[in-house]
Design an enzyme around this catalytic site. Structure first.
Site, PDB file in Angstrom:
ATOM      1  N   GLU A 259      -4.523 -14.878 -25.257  1.00  0.00           N
ATOM      2  CA  GLU A 259      -4.516 -13.452 -25.603  1.00  0.00           C
ATOM      3  C   GLU A 259      -5.539 -12.690 -24.756  1.00  0.00           C
ATOM      4  O   GLU A 259      -6.640 -13.184 -24.514  1.00  0.00           O
ATOM      5  CB  GLU A 259      -4.854 -13.273 -27.083  1.00  0.00           C
ATOM      6  CG  GLU A 259      -4.926 -11.817 -27.517  1.00  0.00           C
ATOM      7  CD  GLU A 259      -5.609 -11.640 -28.854  1.00  0.00           C
ATOM      8  OE1 GLU A 259      -5.536 -10.526 -29.412  1.00  0.00           O
ATOM      9  OE2 GLU A 259      -6.220 -12.600 -29.352  1.00  0.00           O
ATOM     10  N   LYS A 327       2.301  -7.085 -29.949  1.00  0.00           N
ATOM     11  CA  LYS A 327       1.671  -7.448 -31.223  1.00  0.00           C
ATOM     12  C   LYS A 327       1.990  -6.411 -32.296  1.00  0.00           C
ATOM     13  O   LYS A 327       1.766  -5.215 -32.107  1.00  0.00           O
ATOM     14  CB  LYS A 327       0.153  -7.571 -31.039  1.00  0.00           C
ATOM     15  CG  LYS A 327      -0.576  -8.116 -32.262  1.00  0.00           C
ATOM     16  CD  LYS A 327      -2.056  -8.307 -31.957  1.00  0.00           C
ATOM     17  CE  LYS A 327      -2.798  -8.928 -33.124  1.00  0.00           C
ATOM     18  NZ  LYS A 327      -4.220  -9.133 -32.829  1.00  0.00           N
ATOM     19  N   CYS A 379      -2.583 -14.054 -31.969  1.00  0.00           N
ATOM     20  CA  CYS A 379      -3.830 -14.221 -32.715  1.00  0.00           C
ATOM     21  C   CYS A 379      -3.673 -14.091 -34.231  1.00  0.00           C
ATOM     22  O   CYS A 379      -3.123 -14.954 -34.886  1.00  0.00           O
ATOM     23  CB  CYS A 379      -4.878 -13.235 -32.180  1.00  0.00           C
ATOM     24  SG  CYS A 379      -6.580 -13.686 -32.588  1.00  0.00           S
TER      25      CYS A 379
END
Length: 512
Positions: A259, A327, A379
């Site tokens: 990430e 995301k 994440c």
């Protein structure tokens, strides 16, 4: 006497954290919840609420202390402000076990089988649902995750993490009843459930595809702070990755960066991208990149998106890159602040700013790389089991999680994060590729066990040939429907049973 109970509740709450990574003493979560039930039992709903709150203080206080470290890394605030923000979060999370104890002891004050074995696990499930969804949700340290290496892990492919937590509470309460009733037969029932759960591990809900395997290379650079907006530093980071990519030994490999590996938009880095292309051509490889994309939104304001891009050959056999995933679930109070009023209040009190990240769609198609399908997450998203489930398709070969836990330094956060990621592989019966800047970088088998792992805080490359899996677990097929059905039935039964018991007591009083 109440003071002793209050102090004991903090102690048993903190013991529960020992069941999570990196300690991994899975029975501690059972003991911890058992302590909560015994200590709060028989008290008024007001006092039991205090016990639940203090249990939460012990549990979350020792479990998420690393919040202070991340706040200090991201926002340069005073020590007192950092501590205050950490305390606010712990107090907020502790309100949920407090609410659980208040509701449970308000409905059933005295010891009963219905209270401990039917109402308690179903009520906890409902309370945890609110914790997972209010203020964008923070379902960290859900009790079921502590069982990833315990006998209850076999429940995950059937009922998911919620089902493990449900069964765990029943087992803890059977031990509680054995103490409160002084009947050790309840302990036997608890051990029977544990043994039955362990026996379920012999069932394989997936099959390995021997003819569908791929070389994977995960690059861990241990860059101090990858989220750096300085262009010069960005080029330095990209050069580090270029050198490491050249070291990949096997051809036809999918190379994966973590990430925010590239902090600035790829559009500004054409020279480096061309360097990547030349390296990839020689190895016939594809490159998965986690990066922060900057752009102007519809209001003509600068905005950011935490994304995954893939650099690979197109149909014309030419290398190009494309954003494949954005995301969706942003980190609250870090990548976004829910509700404008809260944002104004926090900005005024603590004087810190949040970068204007924008969220991607909730449902996104799997990423296709070299005829393999990857269900991606970035994440924090990996802890939201329902989101991962809703984005899962039967044709998916692997789960992919890109992370950057550099903000938490040498704390327990990366290990807790990794523990939750392992549960996703177990629930859905797919290998999970977990790439992180400074660790934990690993490949997880479809049964939740660790295949290969890199040590933290090292500049290393993990190369592995892994097989895809196929098959659909009961959890992947039915989702949360079974556990919610059980929960609703249990709550309705508990309330109806209470009404019948109350009615009988009133009748006795009238006749007497």
């Amino acid at each position: 006497m109440f003071i002793v109970k209050a102090l004991s509740s903090i102690l048993v709450g903190s013991i529960g954290i020992l069941s999570f990574s990196p300690q991994n003493y899975w029975p501690c979560s059972i003991f911890s919840f058992m302590g909560l039930q015994i200590i709060s039992n028989g008290l008024s709903h007001y006092k039991s609420g205090i016990i639940g709150f203090l249990w939460g203080v012990g549990f979350f206080g020792t479990g998420i202390y690393w919040i202070y470290i991340s706040i200090h890394s991201v926002n340069i605030l005073s020590f007192s402000n950092n501590v205050l923000l950490t305390i606010i979060l712990i107090v907020y999370l502790s309100s949920y076990p407090a609410l659980f104890c208040i509701c449970l002891n308000y409905i059933y004050k005295n010891v009963s089988l219905i209270k401990f074995l039917i109402l308690s696990p179903s009520l906890w499930h409902v309370i945890e649902y609110f914790r997972e969804n209010i203020l964008t949700g923070f379902p960290w340290l859900e009790l079921g995750y502590s069982q990833i290496d315990g006998p209850l892990k076999s429940i995950a492919p059937i009922l998911g993490i919620k089902g493990i937590t449900f069964i765990l509470i029943i087992i803890a309460n059977l031990f509680s009843l054995s103490i409160l009733y002084r009947k050790y037969s309840y302990c036997i029932y608890a051990f029977i459930i544990l043994m039955f759960s362990y026996a379920l591990s012999t069932i394989s809900w997936y099959s390995e595809n021997n003819l569908r395997n791929i070389n994977i290379a995960l690059i861990q650079t241990n860059t101090p702070e990858t989220l750096n907006w300085n262009i010069k530093n960005t080029f330095n980071v990209l050069n580090i990755y270029s050198k490491l990519i050249k070291k990949i030994s096997k051809k036809n490999t999918i190379i994966i960066l973590p990430e925010s590996a590239i902090p600035n938009s790829l559009l500004n880095e054409k020279n480096i991208l061309n360097t990547f292309k030349n390296i990839l051509k020689r190895k016939n490889a594809s490159l998965v990149i986690g990066y922060i994309k900057s752009y102007y939104n519809k209001h003509k304001q600068i905005s950011f998106c935490n994304a995954i891009a893939v650099l690979q050959k197109n149909k014309n056999n030419i290398y190009n890159y494309q954003i494949e995933y954005k995301k969706h679930h942003l980190v609250p109070f870090s990548e976004n602040i829910p509700y404008k009023k809260i944002k104004k209040i926090l900005s005024y009190i603590f004087n810190f700013a949040i970068l204007p990240f924008e969220s991607g769609p909730y449902i996104q198609s799997p990423i296709k790389i070299k005829n393999f399908y990857f269900s991606a997450s970035i994440c924090y998203e990996i802890i939201f089991g329902k989101q991962i489930l809703d984005n899962f398709y039967p044709n998916v070969d692997f789960l992919l999680s890109l992370a950057n836990d550099v903000w938490f330094k040498n704390s327990s956060e990366p290990w807790q994060h990794f523990q939750m990621a392992r549960m996703r592989a177990l629930e859905l019966g797919r290998p999970l590729i977990h790439s992180s800047n400074n660790g934990i970088t690993a490949i997880i088998n479809a049964n939740g066990t660790i295949n290969t792992i890199l040590p933290q805080f090292k500049k290393l490359i993990l190369e592995k040939n892994i097989k895809s899996t196929s098959g659909v677990t009961p959890y992947a097929k039915f989702g949360l429907i079974p556990i919610w059905t059980i929960t609703i039935i249990c709550i309705i039964y508990s309330i109806n049973k209470l009404k019948i018991m109350t009615s009988k007591k009133n009748e006795k009083r009238i006749y007497s």
